[in-house]
Design a protein around this motif. Sequence first.
Motif, PDB file in Angstrom:
ATOM      1  N   UNK A 118       0.803  -1.221   0.000  1.00 19.04           N
ATOM      2  CA  UNK A 118       0.000   0.000   0.000  1.00 19.04           C
ATOM      3  C   UNK A 118       0.838   1.274   0.000  1.00 19.04           C
ATOM      4  N   UNK A 119       2.144   1.142  -0.187  1.00 24.25           N
ATOM      5  CA  UNK A 119       3.071   2.280  -0.244  1.00 24.25           C
ATOM      6  C   UNK A 119       2.878   3.222   0.943  1.00 24.25           C
ATOM      7  N   UNK A 120       2.705   2.654   2.136  1.00 21.02           N
ATOM      8  CA  UNK A 120       2.527   3.478   3.330  1.00 21.02           C
ATOM      9  C   UNK A 120       3.176   2.805   4.527  1.00 21.02           C
ATOM     10  N   UNK A 121       3.719   3.643   5.403  1.00 20.60           N
ATOM     11  CA  UNK A 121       4.351   3.179   6.633  1.00 20.60           C
ATOM     12  C   UNK A 121       4.015   4.127   7.770  1.00 20.60           C
ATOM     13  N   UNK A 122       3.952   3.570   8.961  1.00 21.33           N
ATOM     14  CA  UNK A 122       3.834   4.408  10.135  1.00 21.33           C
ATOM     15  C   UNK A 122       5.097   5.249  10.226  1.00 21.33           C
ATOM     16  N   UNK A 123       4.969   6.483  10.650  1.00 23.81           N
ATOM     17  CA  UNK A 123       6.110   7.400  10.695  1.00 23.81           C
ATOM     18  C   UNK A 123       7.265   6.830  11.523  1.00 23.81           C
ATOM     19  N   UNK A 124       6.965   6.208  12.642  1.00 24.36           N
ATOM     20  CA  UNK A 124       8.045   5.648  13.460  1.00 24.36           C
ATOM     21  C   UNK A 124       8.753   4.509  12.735  1.00 24.36           C
ATOM     22  N   UNK A 139       9.041   4.288   9.457  1.00 27.51           N
ATOM     23  CA  UNK A 139       9.810   4.941   8.397  1.00 27.51           C
ATOM     24  C   UNK A 139      11.087   5.565   8.964  1.00 27.51           C
ATOM     25  N   UNK A 140      10.998   6.149  10.143  1.00 26.56           N
ATOM     26  CA  UNK A 140      12.190   6.704  10.797  1.00 26.56           C
ATOM     27  C   UNK A 140      13.210   5.608  11.055  1.00 26.56           C
ATOM     28  N   UNK A 160      12.056  13.839  14.350  1.00 21.15           N
ATOM     29  CA  UNK A 160      11.907  15.260  14.009  1.00 21.15           C
ATOM     30  C   UNK A 160      12.465  15.541  12.614  1.00 21.15           C
ATOM     31  N   UNK A 161      13.577  14.937  12.265  1.00 22.59           N
ATOM     32  CA  UNK A 161      14.134  15.122  10.917  1.00 22.59           C
ATOM     33  C   UNK A 161      13.199  14.518   9.868  1.00 22.59           C
ATOM     34  N   UNK A 162      12.629  13.354  10.185  1.00 26.10           N
ATOM     35  CA  UNK A 162      11.686  12.728   9.267  1.00 26.10           C
ATOM     36  C   UNK A 162      10.451  13.604   9.098  1.00 26.10           C
ATOM     37  N   UNK A 163       9.933  14.145  10.178  1.00 26.20           N
ATOM     38  CA  UNK A 163       8.758  15.013  10.106  1.00 26.20           C
ATOM     39  C   UNK A 163       9.019  16.195   9.188  1.00 26.20           C
ATOM     40  N   UNK A 164      10.199  16.802   9.320  1.00 23.39           N
ATOM     41  CA  UNK A 164      10.565  17.921   8.457  1.00 23.39           C
ATOM     42  C   UNK A 164      10.581  17.484   6.987  1.00 23.39           C
TER      43      UNK A 164
END
Length: 174
Positions: free
Chosen positions: A54-60, A62-63, A71-75
């Motif tokens: 589904x070309x999606x990952x939880x942000x954590x 992905x980090x 924080x760098x990923x969020x930016x």
Amino acid sequence: MTTRWLTPEEQRAWRAYIAAAHLLEDALDRQLQQDAGMPHLYYSILANLSEVPERRLRMTDLAERTKITRSRLTYAVTRLEKDGLIRRENCKWDKRSSFAALTDEGMAVLERTAPGHVETVRHFLFDRLNEEQVGQLEEIFTAVARTLEEDEARVASDDVPWRRRSSSPCSSAE
């Protein structure tokens, strides 16, 4: 404890590695800036998303995959979202969690940019090595990565920024 200083051979190998790593990263950044207007890190984020269901990952997650702080990923995701390459999605079960999803436009940029990226990697790295050296390179970096991963597993999660986990019930599969 006595310091185990590097031998002259180890010192030369270490410095050669550092120089090559920095120069290769710079070459990849230049190519990607020229072809897609983005640094290597942003390309890596898109590539990681393109490789999962589904070309999606939880942000954590992905980090952790990209080995950068949240924080760098969020930016980076904010910039990629502004460019229409990523869409951020909220977790239905936990308002603290969110997902990054690769958009069709992001996939198109990745597909358009990938040939130049691969050619740059090939030109500056693999075209310089024979088949035996490629095998040695894989063996060397697999051993180094394994040691680092084992060490990382022993370190408290709070000491490894990309391993910090929330108590969120959301996962990438949801």
